[in-house]
Structures are given as structure tokens and as C-alpha cells.
Design a protein around this motif. Structure first.
Motif, short mmCIF file in Angstrom:
data_model
loop_
_atom_site.label_atom_id
_atom_site.label_comp_id
_atom_site.label_asym_id
_atom_site.label_seq_id
_atom_site.Cartn_x
_atom_site.Cartn_y
_atom_site.Cartn_z
N ARG A 1 4.41 2.54 -1.59
CA ARG A 1 5.63 1.75 -1.41
C ARG A 1 5.28 0.28 -1.41
N HIS A 2 6.13 -0.50 -2.05
CA HIS A 2 5.94 -1.95 -2.06
C HIS A 2 7.22 -2.67 -1.62
N ASP A 3 8.11 -1.96 -0.96
CA ASP A 3 9.40 -2.52 -0.57
C ASP A 3 9.55 -2.64 0.95
N GLY B 1 8.34 -5.12 2.95
CA GLY B 1 8.27 -6.47 3.49
C GLY B 1 6.88 -6.85 3.99
N GLY B 2 5.90 -6.02 3.75
CA GLY B 2 4.53 -6.29 4.16
C GLY B 2 3.62 -5.24 3.58
N ARG B 3 2.35 -5.32 3.96
CA ARG B 3 1.40 -4.32 3.47
C ARG B 3 1.81 -2.95 4.00
N HIS B 4 1.89 -1.98 3.11
CA HIS B 4 2.28 -0.63 3.50
C HIS B 4 1.03 0.24 3.49
N TYR B 5 0.90 1.09 4.50
CA TYR B 5 -0.24 2.01 4.57
C TYR B 5 0.23 3.32 5.17
N ALA B 6 -0.42 4.41 4.75
CA ALA B 6 -0.05 5.73 5.24
C ALA B 6 -1.30 6.60 5.31
N SER B 7 -1.41 7.33 6.41
CA SER B 7 -2.48 8.31 6.56
C SER B 7 -2.11 9.53 5.72
N ALA C 1 0.44 -11.56 -0.92
CA ALA C 1 0.59 -12.17 0.40
C ALA C 1 -0.15 -11.39 1.50
N ASP C 2 -0.61 -10.19 1.20
CA ASP C 2 -1.23 -9.32 2.22
C ASP C 2 -2.67 -9.73 2.49
N VAL D 1 -3.31 -8.76 -6.90
CA VAL D 1 -2.19 -8.58 -7.83
C VAL D 1 -1.08 -7.88 -7.06
N ASP D 2 0.15 -8.34 -7.21
CA ASP D 2 1.27 -7.63 -6.59
C ASP D 2 1.34 -6.21 -7.13
N GLY D 3 1.65 -5.26 -6.25
CA GLY D 3 1.79 -3.87 -6.65
C GLY D 3 0.49 -3.10 -6.70
N SER D 4 -0.56 -3.62 -6.07
CA SER D 4 -1.85 -2.93 -6.09
C SER D 4 -1.84 -1.75 -5.11
#
Length: 164
Positions: free
Chosen positions: A36-38, A40-46, A63-64, A121-124
Motif C-alpha cells: 500500500r502506498h496510500d 500517508g506514510g511508510r506502510h509496513y505489514a508483518s 519522504a520516508d 523512488v516513490d512506490g518502492s
């Protein structure tokens, strides 16, 4: 149905982690739903955790920034599956050494490794594997005068730069 690469039933060393995360990253059907890139910040999931390995999907934009951190007693490996990320390592008395790691590349590190990561790069997208599984991490601040301070944080806390 794809199955996870079989861990050896013990803590993995850095080269085993690097091979494992590369194998896992090659099967996006196992982790793609967590991208996910929506947010508003760095997204992470286990995406997987057992007694020997801990696996996460991280989604990056430019920006992350994780800030300086370590992974306590865990070694780690990172596979870049989309885009590119930056990794910086501190140098006492000098500027950090920074590199860009592009999609298709994998790197590993031991528990003594201190670094900082960000989106180049955005979307990495990256896949991270840790062994033994994360419980704690250390976050660092480096003052303008060069004083290094460490703060212990839970593995579930979001990493970000610590202001002096």
C-alpha cells in the motif's frame, strides 16, 4: 498454492537469510496483498513469523526515513522488489556512507549493523526477514557535536528519525 521457503528450524545466518528472502520475494502472490502506498506514510505489514524468522513487507516513498537504528540481536536481509531504497551507515567523524539499492537486489546484515533506510523512488517495495525474530530495536540520535544516543524500542513501533 505457493508455500513459504522452508526455514531450517533454527536461527538463520546472514547468507541463509539473504537466500530465504530472495526466494520469498520471488513469489509476490505471498505478499502483494500487503502493498500500500496510500496511507500517508511508510506502510509496513508483518507477513510471517515463527520461532526462527520474522518477515515484513515495507512500502516506501521518497519522504520516508527510518532514522538510525539497529535490530538488537537479530540479523536481517532485505530484498528490493520494486523501485529503489537508500541505505546509509554512520561513520564516526565523517559523513555517512549512503548507497541506493535497486529492485532485484538483496542485501544482508548482522545484529551489529546500524543503518538508516529511506525510499529512493516513490512506490518502492521491500521484503525484510529477521532471524531470530525481532523483539526489540535500537533507535539512535546523533547530535551536532557527534554524541550518539540509543533508545530501545519495540519491534512493533514505527521507526522514524529521533530529533535531538
Amino acid at each position: 498454492m505457493t508455500v513459504l521457503p522452508a526455514p531450517p528450524g533454527r536461527v538463520l545466518d546472514t547468507q541463509e537469510l539473504k537466500r530465504w528472502v530472495s526466494d520469498f520475494a520471488a513469489h509476490p502472490e505471498m505478499w502483494q496483498e500487503h502493498v500500500r502506498h496510500d496511507t500517508g506514510g511508510r506502510h509496513y505489514a508483518s507477513v510471517y513469523r515463527d520461532s526462527d524468522i520474522d518477515v515484513w513487507v515495507l512500502c516506501w516513498n521518497t519522504a520516508d526515513d527510518t532514522g538510525w537504528h539497529d535490530h538488537d540481536t537479530s540479523s536481517g536481509a532485505v530484498a528490493v522488489t520494486r523501485g529503489a531504497v537508500t541505505e546509509a551507515t554512520p561513520r564516526m567523524g565523517g559523513e555517512p556512507v549512503t548507497r541506493v539499492v535497486e529492485a532485484g537486489r538483496t542485501f544482508a546484515f548482522g545484529p551489529d549493523h546500524i543503518h538508516r533506510m529511506g525510499g529512493a523512488v516513490d512506490g518502492s517495495v521491500t521484503i525484510h526477514a529477521y532471524s531470530p525474530p525481532l523483539w526489540r530495536m535500537g533507535q539512535y540520535s546523533i547530535s551536532r557535536s557527534g554524541v550518539l544516543r540509543r533508545k530501545a524500542v519495540s519491534y512493533a513501533d514505527e521507526l522514524r528519525p529521533i530529533d535531538e
